[in-house]
Design a protein around this motif. Structure first.
Motif, PDB file in Angstrom:
ATOM      1  N   VAL A 236      10.828   0.785   7.969  1.00  0.00           N
ATOM      2  CA  VAL A 236      10.232   1.918   7.260  1.00  0.00           C
ATOM      3  C   VAL A 236      10.345   3.195   8.092  1.00  0.00           C
ATOM      4  O   VAL A 236      10.638   4.270   7.561  1.00  0.00           O
ATOM      5  N   SER A 237      10.148   3.083   9.384  1.00  0.00           N
ATOM      6  CA  SER A 237      10.261   4.254  10.261  1.00  0.00           C
ATOM      7  C   SER A 237      11.649   4.873  10.183  1.00  0.00           C
ATOM      8  O   SER A 237      11.789   6.102  10.177  1.00  0.00           O
TER       9      SER A 237
ATOM     10  N   GLN B 283      11.875   6.700   6.904  1.00  0.00           N
ATOM     11  CA  GLN B 283      11.104   7.946   6.976  1.00  0.00           C
ATOM     12  C   GLN B 283      11.879   9.047   7.695  1.00  0.00           C
ATOM     13  O   GLN B 283      11.831  10.207   7.284  1.00  0.00           O
TER      14      GLN B 283
ATOM     15  N   VAL C 130       6.845   8.505  -1.115  1.00  0.00           N
ATOM     16  CA  VAL C 130       5.947   7.777  -0.234  1.00  0.00           C
ATOM     17  C   VAL C 130       6.441   6.341  -0.113  1.00  0.00           C
ATOM     18  O   VAL C 130       6.911   5.756  -1.077  1.00  0.00           O
ATOM     19  N   VAL C 131       6.324   5.816   1.096  1.00  0.00           N
ATOM     20  CA  VAL C 131       6.620   4.408   1.336  1.00  0.00           C
ATOM     21  C   VAL C 131       5.278   3.706   1.451  1.00  0.00           C
ATOM     22  O   VAL C 131       4.420   4.101   2.247  1.00  0.00           O
TER      23      VAL C 131
ATOM     24  N   SER D  33       0.847  -4.210  10.841  1.00  0.00           N
ATOM     25  CA  SER D  33       1.103  -2.778  10.661  1.00  0.00           C
ATOM     26  C   SER D  33       2.264  -2.273  11.502  1.00  0.00           C
ATOM     27  O   SER D  33       2.903  -1.289  11.142  1.00  0.00           O
TER      28      SER D  33
ATOM     29  N   ASP E 112       6.301  10.221   3.279  1.00  0.00           N
ATOM     30  CA  ASP E 112       5.063   9.782   3.898  1.00  0.00           C
ATOM     31  C   ASP E 112       5.007   8.256   3.872  1.00  0.00           C
ATOM     32  O   ASP E 112       5.769   7.613   3.150  1.00  0.00           O
ATOM     33  N   MET E 113       4.058   7.697   4.621  1.00  0.00           N
ATOM     34  CA  MET E 113       3.862   6.255   4.585  1.00  0.00           C
ATOM     35  C   MET E 113       2.378   5.955   4.429  1.00  0.00           C
ATOM     36  O   MET E 113       1.538   6.595   5.055  1.00  0.00           O
TER      37      MET E 113
ATOM     38  N   LEU F  43       3.650   0.502   2.630  1.00  0.00           N
ATOM     39  CA  LEU F  43       3.895  -0.642   3.502  1.00  0.00           C
ATOM     40  C   LEU F  43       2.870  -1.725   3.216  1.00  0.00           C
ATOM     41  O   LEU F  43       1.676  -1.507   3.362  1.00  0.00           O
TER      42      LEU F  43
ATOM     43  N   HIS G  49       7.677  -2.367   9.443  1.00  0.00           N
ATOM     44  CA  HIS G  49       7.332  -1.009   9.869  1.00  0.00           C
ATOM     45  C   HIS G  49       8.506  -0.363  10.612  1.00  0.00           C
ATOM     46  O   HIS G  49       8.778   0.833  10.437  1.00  0.00           O
TER      47      HIS G  49
ATOM     48  N   ASP H 189      -0.043   2.628   4.794  1.00  0.00           N
ATOM     49  CA  ASP H 189      -0.129   1.254   5.272  1.00  0.00           C
ATOM     50  C   ASP H 189      -1.299   0.581   4.568  1.00  0.00           C
ATOM     51  O   ASP H 189      -2.462   0.915   4.823  1.00  0.00           O
TER      52      ASP H 189
END
Length: 170
Positions: free
Chosen positions: A22-23, A26, A6-7, A14, A32-33, A9, A19, A35
């Motif tokens: 992070v995308s 992913q 899991v990330v 957001s 998963d993420m 954030l 982000h 926020d």
């Protein structure tokens, strides 16, 4: 426990640059993420009287993941405030419900920072390294990223790919 990661954030925006980074991670890992902006997380309280989303979130995270990637923009040379509050609140599970806190032992921790350029000051990584050690987590490293002209540079893209591969190693 799932082998999935899991990330987490921890940004004030957001859908900001962190982000975007992070995308990309992913896409390469399937992680998963979460926020942190989507949760009400109060500051640490020695009396453990917080009525917020942290305890349920932390229990869910520790029950379902064994790789944790903390993604934060750099604000004033360090992690974001929301990320710092998240780390402070881990203490809830060092004082009470210690069995939940102990779930972090043997898990992996990685860090992604995102700044306005490729410079990062010495010492940024220390709170993460020391927290991982204290919590019994395996620290798998940190990458520093940035966005140029609203795009991820090839250098940063390669760092994300290399980091994703490192995170996916058994």
């Amino acid at each position: 426990m799932s082998r999935k990661g899991v990330v987490i954030l921890g940004s004030s925006r957001s859908n900001g640059n962190t982000h975007t980074i992070v995308s990309q991670l992913q896409q390469k890992t399937g992680f998963d993420m979460i926020d942190l902006q989507q949760y009400k997380i109060n500051h640490f309280d020695y009396e453990l009287k917080n009525e917020d989303d942290f305890n349920a979130l932390f229990k869910k995270l520790t029950a379902n993941y064994e790789t944790f990637v903390f993604a934060t923009p750099i604000y004033w040379y360090t992690m974001s405030g929301v990320m710092k509050v998240f780390f402070d609140r881990i203490s809830d599970f060092l004082f009470d419900e210690k069995d939940i806190g102990r779930r972090l032992r043997g898990t992996k921790m990685g860090v992604i920072s995102c700044g306005s350029d490729n410079e990062i000051k010495a010492g940024f990584e220390m709170p993460f390294v020391e927290s991982a050690q204290y919590l019994g987590m395996e620290y798998v490293g940190h990458i520093h990223t940035w966005i140029e002209n609203k795009k991820i540079t090839p250098t940063v893209q390669q760092s994300i790919t290399d980091f994703a591969n490192q995170l996916m190693e058994k």
